[in-house]
Design a protein around this motif. Sequence first.
Motif, PDB file in Angstrom:
ATOM      1  N   SER A  80       3.871 -14.330  40.282  1.00  0.00           N
ATOM      2  CA  SER A  80       4.956 -15.156  39.759  1.00  0.00           C
ATOM      3  C   SER A  80       6.245 -14.352  39.642  1.00  0.00           C
ATOM      4  CB  SER A  80       4.558 -15.721  38.389  1.00  0.00           C
ATOM      5  OG  SER A  80       5.620 -16.463  37.817  1.00  0.00           O
ATOM      6  N   PHE A  81       6.134 -13.116  39.189  1.00  0.00           N
ATOM      7  CA  PHE A  81       7.305 -12.256  39.075  1.00  0.00           C
ATOM      8  C   PHE A  81       7.942 -12.014  40.448  1.00  0.00           C
ATOM      9  CE2 PHE A  81       9.183  -8.010  39.319  1.00  0.00           C
ATOM     10  CZ  PHE A  81      10.138  -8.074  38.313  1.00  0.00           C
ATOM     11  N   LEU A  82       7.124 -11.747  41.445  1.00  0.00           N
ATOM     12  CA  LEU A  82       7.653 -11.476  42.784  1.00  0.00           C
ATOM     13  C   LEU A  82       8.309 -12.708  43.400  1.00  0.00           C
ATOM     14  CD1 LEU A  82       4.818  -9.196  44.236  1.00  0.00           C
ATOM     15  CD2 LEU A  82       7.065  -8.505  43.376  1.00  0.00           C
ATOM     16  N   ARG A  83       7.746 -13.888  43.114  1.00  0.00           N
ATOM     17  CA  ARG A  83       8.393 -15.116  43.586  1.00  0.00           C
ATOM     18  C   ARG A  83       9.759 -15.279  42.927  1.00  0.00           C
ATOM     19  NH1 ARG A  83       2.999 -17.256  43.406  1.00  0.00           N
ATOM     20  NH2 ARG A  83       3.347 -18.033  41.275  1.00  0.00           N
ATOM     21  N   ARG A  84       9.855 -14.937  41.657  1.00  0.00           N
ATOM     22  CA  ARG A  84      11.139 -15.007  40.950  1.00  0.00           C
ATOM     23  C   ARG A  84      12.138 -14.039  41.587  1.00  0.00           C
ATOM     24  NH1 ARG A  84      12.391 -16.335  35.449  1.00  0.00           N
ATOM     25  NH2 ARG A  84      14.670 -16.446  35.271  1.00  0.00           N
ATOM     26  N   CYS A  85      11.682 -12.846  41.911  1.00  0.00           N
ATOM     27  CA  CYS A  85      12.547 -11.863  42.575  1.00  0.00           C
ATOM     28  C   CYS A  85      13.048 -12.392  43.911  1.00  0.00           C
ATOM     29  CB  CYS A  85      11.801 -10.545  42.780  1.00  0.00           C
ATOM     30  SG  CYS A  85      11.463  -9.620  41.270  1.00  0.00           S
ATOM     31  N   LYS A  86      12.151 -13.023  44.659  1.00  0.00           N
ATOM     32  CA  LYS A  86      12.524 -13.591  45.956  1.00  0.00           C
ATOM     33  C   LYS A  86      13.594 -14.666  45.782  1.00  0.00           C
ATOM     34  CE  LYS A  86      11.488 -14.380  50.447  1.00  0.00           C
ATOM     35  NZ  LYS A  86      11.466 -13.368  51.524  1.00  0.00           N
ATOM     36  N   THR A  87      13.382 -15.546  44.821  1.00  0.00           N
ATOM     37  CA  THR A  87      14.324 -16.627  44.554  1.00  0.00           C
ATOM     38  C   THR A  87      15.688 -16.099  44.129  1.00  0.00           C
ATOM     39  OG1 THR A  87      12.513 -18.101  43.890  1.00  0.00           O
ATOM     40  CG2 THR A  87      14.730 -18.692  43.164  1.00  0.00           C
ATOM     41  N   GLN A  88      15.688 -15.023  43.354  1.00  0.00           N
ATOM     42  CA  GLN A  88      16.930 -14.464  42.824  1.00  0.00           C
ATOM     43  C   GLN A  88      17.593 -13.483  43.788  1.00  0.00           C
ATOM     44  OE1 GLN A  88      17.776 -16.260  40.455  1.00  0.00           O
ATOM     45  NE2 GLN A  88      17.204 -15.476  38.461  1.00  0.00           N
ATOM     46  N   GLY A  89      16.970 -13.233  44.919  1.00  0.00           N
ATOM     47  CA  GLY A  89      17.566 -12.349  45.914  1.00  0.00           C
ATOM     48  C   GLY A  89      17.498 -10.875  45.575  1.00  0.00           C
TER      49      GLY A  89
END
Length: 210
Positions: A80-89
């Motif tokens: 979930s954290f990595l998906r958030r990082c992806k979304t936030q660039g």
Amino acid sequence: MSPALRIGIDFDNTIITYDDVFCATARRCGLIDSAFVGRKQALRDTIRLLPDGELAWQRLQGQVYSKGIVGAAMVAGVKSFLRRCKTQGCEVVIVSHKTEFGHYDPDRVNLRKAALAWMTAQGLFDESSAIPPENVYFESTREEKLRRIAALSLTHFIDDLEEVLTDPGFPPHVRRILFSDDKRPKAAPYVVCATWRDIERQIFEVARPS
């Protein structure tokens, strides 16, 4: 959130957890009985009390970190954290203190290749993740790990070891997050987060000074 964030993450016991593998392997080797309950640190302390306990512990680590890695699990909340990082660039890198071979592994399994295979199997390099394979760095010593963290111009680094984050060689401009259940001691140069959801809040939701 600014895409300028560059987040570094440790691997062992930060992204991956070996608790179940350690216990299962220790039981198979006759180092603990079936009644033992505890995580890695409690297991280590128990085994070290045995005759030649330190050597037994090191041999156990050699088995777990090599062939045993296939039974290890991802720490809850990492994906979930990595998906958030992806979304936030945000750019994410893994920097791990990991030698090529264990000192007490008779099969001479390449620990770095085993770790990369585990990451691939867990989907860490998938499209939904923020980590390309070239963003994984293995270093042979802690000193080399700290130099890599400095060279990557990271904004944050997440580790489960206090001694890494408090090492005099740790780059002072990098925000430090200790992944631990322990409380933060006074005047510590890091923030303590007990879960990956806490880490996510700390990086993306806590107001930053301007």
